[in-house]
Design an enzyme around this catalytic site. Sequence first.
Site, mmCIF file in Angstrom:
data_model
loop_
_atom_site.group_PDB
_atom_site.id
_atom_site.type_symbol
_atom_site.label_atom_id
_atom_site.label_comp_id
_atom_site.label_asym_id
_atom_site.label_seq_id
_atom_site.Cartn_x
_atom_site.Cartn_y
_atom_site.Cartn_z
ATOM 1 N N ASN A 134 0.839 -1.203 0.000
ATOM 2 C CA ASN A 134 0.000 0.000 0.000
ATOM 3 C C ASN A 134 0.873 1.251 0.000
ATOM 4 O O ASN A 134 0.624 2.215 -0.743
ATOM 5 C CB ASN A 134 -0.915 0.020 1.221
ATOM 6 C CG ASN A 134 -1.986 -1.048 1.186
ATOM 7 O OD1 ASN A 134 -2.280 -1.615 0.142
ATOM 8 N ND2 ASN A 134 -2.564 -1.333 2.347
ATOM 9 N N LYS A 171 -0.270 8.381 15.453
ATOM 10 C CA LYS A 171 -1.551 8.540 14.738
ATOM 11 C C LYS A 171 -2.709 8.458 15.732
ATOM 12 O O LYS A 171 -2.780 7.540 16.542
ATOM 13 C CB LYS A 171 -1.675 7.451 13.675
ATOM 14 C CG LYS A 171 -0.641 7.567 12.555
ATOM 15 C CD LYS A 171 -0.568 6.315 11.698
ATOM 16 C CE LYS A 171 0.191 5.211 12.398
ATOM 17 N NZ LYS A 171 0.436 4.035 11.521
ATOM 18 N N GLY A 213 -6.471 13.194 14.279
ATOM 19 C CA GLY A 213 -5.254 13.674 13.644
ATOM 20 C C GLY A 213 -4.019 12.946 14.118
ATOM 21 O O GLY A 213 -3.971 11.716 14.116
ATOM 22 N N ASP A 241 -1.540 3.268 6.381
ATOM 23 C CA ASP A 241 -0.585 3.205 5.278
ATOM 24 C C ASP A 241 -0.619 4.493 4.470
ATOM 25 O O ASP A 241 0.417 5.010 4.058
ATOM 26 C CB ASP A 241 -0.902 2.005 4.382
ATOM 27 C CG ASP A 241 -0.861 0.684 5.135
ATOM 28 O OD1 ASP A 241 -0.053 0.560 6.071
ATOM 29 O OD2 ASP A 241 -1.635 -0.223 4.777
ATOM 30 N N ASP A 263 -7.882 -0.649 -0.291
ATOM 31 C CA ASP A 263 -6.764 -0.103 0.474
ATOM 32 C C ASP A 263 -6.025 1.009 -0.257
ATOM 33 O O ASP A 263 -5.341 1.814 0.372
ATOM 34 C CB ASP A 263 -5.762 -1.216 0.803
ATOM 35 C CG ASP A 263 -6.317 -2.231 1.794
ATOM 36 O OD1 ASP A 263 -7.489 -2.106 2.185
ATOM 37 O OD2 ASP A 263 -5.565 -3.151 2.161
#
Length: 313
Positions: free
Chosen positions: A40, A229, A234, A262, A298
């Site tokens: 990805n 993350k 955010g 990803d 994805d």
Amino acid sequence: MKPLDVVTFGEAMQMFVAAEPGPLEDVTSFHKRTAGAETNVAIGLARLGLGVGWVSRLGAESMGRYLLKAMQAEGIDCSHVVCDAAQRTGFLFKGRVTDGSDPPVEYHRKGSAASQIVPADIDVPWVTGARHLHATGVFAALSANCLATAHEAMRLMREAGRSISFDPNLRPTLWASTEVMREAINALAAKADWVLPGLEEGRLLTGADTPEGIAAFYRDRGAQVVVVKLGPAGAYFSSAEASGHVPGFPVAQVVDTVGAGDGFAVGVISALLEGRPLLHAVRRGAWIGARAVQVLGDTEGLPTQAELQAAAL
């Protein structure tokens, strides 16, 4: 092929995405897609114009041929992908949800071709000729030899003076225990320049409860940049030069949460390799992560160069 900016080692899987919501056993139609944490990111970076190389193993059956063709179509250097008729390509089924929750995923990857990758598969001049290595905890979890390959690739890149990013991307079912996973993942993170954990991942791996505590844990172990993350909220970022929060971008409807991390990595890595400030990199990551959750597959939400430029990110 263009000069390599980024290399990554990882497993690509053929993904069958349910055409309608409901338990997987009741679904009768599926859409075929690519899947894999590292692939990805490779696809996302290639769409932004970076030279990307991917190292893996595939079976020689239709699934392997499909995945190889899909990666090549994205402009990714697949010259170090081995297709072996004696091995099997991993695959997975992914359900559909309508409430924004994580969809059910059923993996069929045990003993896959990618799990047979060994350190001897590393073409040292080719790998170290790239500017950057992106590594994740998924590839390392596939087998003991994949873990050894991850360590060796990171060692070689560090010795060559290249930069390394690492996304823990935890897959607890692939590890013998939580303790084994925690020790292995943190040992890999200690070899990276940029570490990108999710909040819950960071809590499990470090014992710290806050984004600031998680970032401090990895900064103390050598990371130059840590970005935690926070999902829709955010992200928190920390480096020697700057730290702070970046809010999430508004999302009209969450379609599929898989692949958001990803996409976030694509944004951060691409911007940092461009020499952009960390704040800019994290904003780009949050924007791409928000795009990723609004589509079914994805990679469908990963932007092109033109889309990125139009967004001024």
